[in-house]
Design an enzyme around this catalytic site. Structure first.
Site, short mmCIF file in Angstrom:
data_model
loop_
_atom_site.label_atom_id
_atom_site.label_comp_id
_atom_site.label_asym_id
_atom_site.label_seq_id
_atom_site.Cartn_x
_atom_site.Cartn_y
_atom_site.Cartn_z
N SER A 418 0.83 -1.20 0.00
CA SER A 418 0.00 0.00 0.00
C SER A 418 0.88 1.26 0.00
CB SER A 418 -0.95 -0.04 1.20
OG SER A 418 -1.88 1.01 1.17
N ASP A 470 -8.84 -4.41 -6.40
CA ASP A 470 -8.24 -3.51 -5.41
C ASP A 470 -8.28 -2.07 -5.90
OD1 ASP A 470 -6.74 -2.21 -3.55
OD2 ASP A 470 -5.01 -3.55 -3.67
#
Length: 646
Positions: A418, A470
């Protein structure tokens, strides 16, 4: 629907948003009235006690007030003020020593508590939906470009934009009041406020409009995917060198993802192992090793150390540096010796705090001073600042020198998930001049990270891994602007009441179904330049003012502050095979393929757009893919490949 204008102010709520709260409040008050009436009729003979007359009078007046409120919801504000006064009297009565029947007393106490809950909820709702700039922005929100031709109007509009940024900055500061006020934090507040004020400056959407638009977009995307024929998907079988390269990189990703997960410390470990995690690291939490090992920043470092050992499988002596120092633009990271892969691993933690969120939201572009021979060296400001902090710690504090003095033949590998993936990619670019053999594995990195030239440069030594739908690898300022335009387009062409869209959308998200059973757009209508919403008696947009507009010169598409940015390196995409389940993920099967960055140029809406980003879900998906491909190597079906590559 545009926000309501009441008392000369714009509010972040539309008139069609009153369907749900009105029905809910009406149902609640009817049940409440019936309950009080039943309580009074059953126990009025037991009110001959000290304070009983006051209690009886209170119940009678409360019944009358509730009946008036039920019959006059159109005058809810006036009646609610009366209710507030009576709730105050009820609170005062509770403080007295009443010697009546406990059933009656407890029932009245419950009604007073419910009264105050409703009053407080109403006040909080008003605070949330109130737009401080509503009265000033309303005349300009629906004005066309010609209205701003004069210098006076342009100057006034610039002043309003500055005021809007100030309002957003105040909101951000209130939400993040506990994280300090150093220079980096103040800069992050300003950057975040400017991003939000710019993004919402040219629209008049209320939160429920956004929710309805996302619901419609999800059904629209599913309908388009279902309508595609199998031969419309252009794929080709990979050649043996590419297939072998994919297998090798997947194995590397599977190995180094453990380090990226370990950087989150004990919270992620306990989340992944809710029944056994605390028992496994409990002993380490009670020990102190700060004098023996280089542990920096924060409390409970021993708990973090124990979870890192359990996740990576390394020994105490394999760790060079562990830092959980966490501030705006300053990320935690670990440095360890990986003897299995003969590498020095630097793992940067992803988003886990308000400070990290502010780093994420500092999304303007910043030029970098790099020795890489690339013309346009620009990147995400917040993430580049975080990468520079880790770089200075590694180089200036001698952390990498210490690691390579122990294992000089090892290779440098930088990993992260991330936000940590974005910082790891930029860190690898910064370190490449000193460590030419550096590799980076970025798990679920943000899309809005690198300039086009840096993206091309990073392909030789960075591999990114993306799971399913995602949202983060598809998230950039440019893609958010595209999402806003798509939301405006789909709700402007919808002829369904908003409450029906939301109700059916919730059912669709929870239980699935056929998206074609709920048409979302009117036949015809312009799909290009939209200047005015379609109107209908009970449509999603029922105001006649031309509030919604598409424009190619959006403030967020500024080529200087918010240029298009791209993800790092080559991209491996793990796609779920078959229908995407709503709840159960245990039986999910994934296929792996090389993907081009253009496949992530739009944000996909769906239940898994957030869950596919979770590191534990990514670890499970990697376990599944690697084990399936290992089994395929030993038992290939018919000698052919079962993995497509783009």
């Amino acid at each position: 629907m545009p926000g309501m204008v009441l008392f000369g102010r714009r509010w972040a709520i539309a008139s069609d948003d009153l369907v749900f709260p009105g029905f809910f409040e009406l149902s609640l008050r009817v049940v409440w009235w019936i309950g009080i009436l039943t309580l009074y009729l059953l126990h009025r003979g037991k009110l001959d006690c000290a304070g009983g007359a006051l209690l009886s009078s209170y119940m009678i007046v409360l019944l009358v007030l509730l009946a008036v409120i039920i019959c006059t919801l159109s005058a809810i504000v006036c009646v609610s003020m009366k209710e507030m006064v009576w709730a105050s009297l009820g609170a005062a009565w509770i403080t007295d020593d009443i010697q009546c029947d406990r059933t009656v007393v407890n029932g009245i106490i419950a009604t007073v508590i419910v009264s105050w809950i409703i009053i407080v909820s109403t006040v909080v709702t008003i605070i949330i939906v109130f737009d401080p700039l509503g009265g000033k922005m309303a005349p300009y929100s629906s004005a066309g470009p010609g209205h701003l031709d004069s210098p006076e109007s342009s100057q006034l509009l610039n002043g309003l934009r500055t005021a809007a940024a100030s309002v957003w900055e105040t909101r951000v500061k209130l939400l993040c009041c506990c994280i300090g006020k150093d220079d980096h934090t103040r800069v992050a507040f300003s950057s975040t406020a400017e991003l939000f004020s710019t993004y919402f400056s040219d629209t008049d959407l209320v939160p429920s409009d956004i929710a309805a638009g996302l619901t419609l977009l999800h059904q629209q995307q599913d309908g388009i995917r279902n309508s595609q024929e199998p031969d419309e998907v252009v794929t080709h079988s990979p050649g043996p060198p590419q297939e072998a390269d994919l297998d090798a990189e997947l194995e590397n990703c599977h190995h180094y993802m453990q380090f990226a997960a370990a950087a989150y410390g004990w919270p992620l470990y306990i989340y992944r192992n809710p029944f056994t995690g605390l028992c496994k690291i409990g002993g380490d939490c009670c020990r102190t090793r700060t004098a023996e090992y280089d542990l920096v920043g924060g409390d409970q470092l021993s708990c973090h150390f124990g979870s890192i050992l359990q996740t990576t499988g390394l020994q105490y002596r394999d760790f060079i540096h562990i830092s959980f120092h966490d501030k705006v633009y300053e990320l935690p990271f670990i440095v360890a010796l990986d003897h299995r892969k003969e590498s020095v691993v630097v793992a940067v933690r992803g988003t886990m705090s308000l400070q990290d969120i502010l780093t994420d939201l500092s999304a303007e572009s910043e030029s970098l001073n790099l020795e890489c021979g690339v013309q346009d060296c620009s990147a995400h400001k917040g993430i580049s600042q975080a990468a520079r902090y880790v770089y200075q710690r590694l180089v200036n504090d001698g952390i990498l020198s210490q690691a390579f003095s122990i294992a000089p033949e090892y290779r440098l590998v930088v990993v992260g998930h991330s936000l940590g993936a974005g910082a790891a990619a930029l860190l690898a670019i910064m370190l490449r001049s000193s460590y030419p053999q550096v590799r980076c594995f970025a798990f679920s990195p943000p899309r809005g990270l690198l300039s086009k030239s840096l993206y091309e440069y990073s392909k030789t030594f960075i591999v990114s891994l993306v799971l399913g739908k995602d949202v983060i690898p598809r998230l950039s300022v440019t893609n958010l602007e595209d999402l806003k335009k798509r939301i405006l387009r789909v709700i402007a062409h919808c002829n369904k009441p908003k409450y029906k869209i939301l109700l059916r959308g919730c059912r669709y998200e929870l239980f699935g179904g056929n998206p074609d059973n709920f048409p979302t757009e009117l036949d015809g209508g312009a799909q290009g330049h939209l200047t005015q919403p379609l109107l209908g008696e009970q449509s999603l947009l029922t105001h006649g003012s031309p509030t919604y507009s598409f424009s190619s010169d959006s403030p967020l598409e500024s080529p200087t502050k918010y240029p298009p940015l791209y993800p790092p390196g080559r991209i491996i995409h793990l796609e779920e095979e078959g229908a995407s389940g709503r709840f159960c993920r245990a039986a999910a099967q994934y296929s792996a393929r090389w993907a081009h960055e253009s496949q992530f140029s739009k944000i996909l809406i769906g239940p898994k757009m957030l869950t596919d980003h979770m590191p534990d879900v990514l670890v499970k998906a990697l376990d599944s893919v690697v084990s399936d491909r290992a089994a395929y190597v030993f038992c290939p079906p018919g000698g052919g490949s079962n993995v497509d590559m783009v």
